[in-house]
Design a protein around this motif. Sequence first.
Motif, PDB file in Angstrom:
ATOM      1  N   ASN A  26      27.864  30.937  29.354  1.00  0.00           N
ATOM      2  CA  ASN A  26      29.308  30.755  29.260  1.00  0.00           C
ATOM      3  C   ASN A  26      29.716  30.101  27.956  1.00  0.00           C
ATOM      4  OD1 ASN A  26      31.895  29.090  29.763  1.00  0.00           O
ATOM      5  ND2 ASN A  26      31.860  30.531  31.476  1.00  0.00           N
ATOM      6  N   TYR A  40      33.376  27.580  33.341  1.00  0.00           N
ATOM      7  CA  TYR A  40      34.508  28.485  33.545  1.00  0.00           C
ATOM      8  C   TYR A  40      35.130  28.824  32.202  1.00  0.00           C
ATOM      9  CZ  TYR A  40      37.434  24.414  32.634  1.00  0.00           C
ATOM     10  OH  TYR A  40      38.045  23.331  32.039  1.00  0.00           O
ATOM     11  N   GLN A  81      37.751  33.016  34.719  1.00  0.00           N
ATOM     12  CA  GLN A  81      36.434  33.460  35.140  1.00  0.00           C
ATOM     13  C   GLN A  81      35.591  32.211  35.345  1.00  0.00           C
ATOM     14  OE1 GLN A  81      34.606  37.082  33.295  1.00  0.00           O
ATOM     15  NE2 GLN A  81      36.001  36.633  31.611  1.00  0.00           N
ATOM     16  N   TYR A  82      34.669  32.285  36.288  1.00  0.00           N
ATOM     17  CA  TYR A  82      33.787  31.134  36.494  1.00  0.00           C
ATOM     18  C   TYR A  82      32.403  31.632  36.869  1.00  0.00           C
ATOM     19  CZ  TYR A  82      33.353  31.359  41.609  1.00  0.00           C
ATOM     20  OH  TYR A  82      33.023  31.719  42.893  1.00  0.00           O
TER      21      TYR A  82
END
Length: 311
Positions: A26, A40, A81-82
């Motif tokens: 991420n 996230y 988004q996570y």
Amino acid sequence: MKDLVNTIFLLFLCTAFTKVVSAQPNHGPTVIVGGKKMAYKTINLANRKAGEPILVFEAGLGGGSFDPILPLLPSHIASIQYERNGIGESEPDSSILTDSQVVERLHSLLHTLAIQPPYLLVGHSIGGPYIRLFAARYPDEVCGLVFSDPTDFMLSAQEDERAKIVSKSKTSYQQISKIIMEQMSKNESSSPGAHIDAARALRSNLKGYFPEYRTLPPLRKEIAATVIISFNKNIELPDEELDRKLNLGINFKAWWKEYDQLRIQHYAGLIKDNDNSMLVLLPKYSHGIYYQNPQLIAKLIQDNYNSYKKE
């Protein structure tokens, strides 16, 4: 072995467009939820006005990215988004065993970030069942659902057995699902996050196929639902090689025909009483439909978003 397992994921469980949708680091912000770090990414959050929906993306098994869709959405639509616990930069949490706990953790994440409803949830593959469960747990906070080639959590044992027999195959869909979760949880070539996510999903199905979903109340009719299903998939040479290697005994065309019909029937029944809802069928599309045609999926998400009317 890695190619074999990747092929299984693509063909049967509808977990991901594995080579391109697999979980990516991420490298975005993190926050502590339930004592564990969660990663996230938000987009256009500053542009969101009070009372407007926010897109909440739920990935397939092992995680994934919805990045192909996001540049195609207008700048006033906010999204998040996570990564589920154990995937990517999100810390594992051994206390999360059930699908209900997965959606409760997502809910806690949203509240920790002070992201207020209404939520428009977008779920791909096994993320489809998760967003359905979220809508059952928090119906007052959900304004819309978009299912991207979702897993058929409504498939009963009787239907599963009949489809196997009618298609003259040795292995059923539910059996394949278990095989894949087991393989994915043990496969050393997949990411640690994929191991953890698959092992948790496997444990949650030990008492049956999606047992937590059997007594869910109907969707509230105000929740707009968009279901996008790829069907009549092309049967490729790797499919046939996989069938031989694992001795699955699958008569592919007939097998997919039976299970496609059941999935379409089930999701049509799920949304039949819901306002501003639709079932979109995409013949010969792959499971990774938002990679194959991100423009179409972005438009369908935007249509669902626009159908919401603030009180």
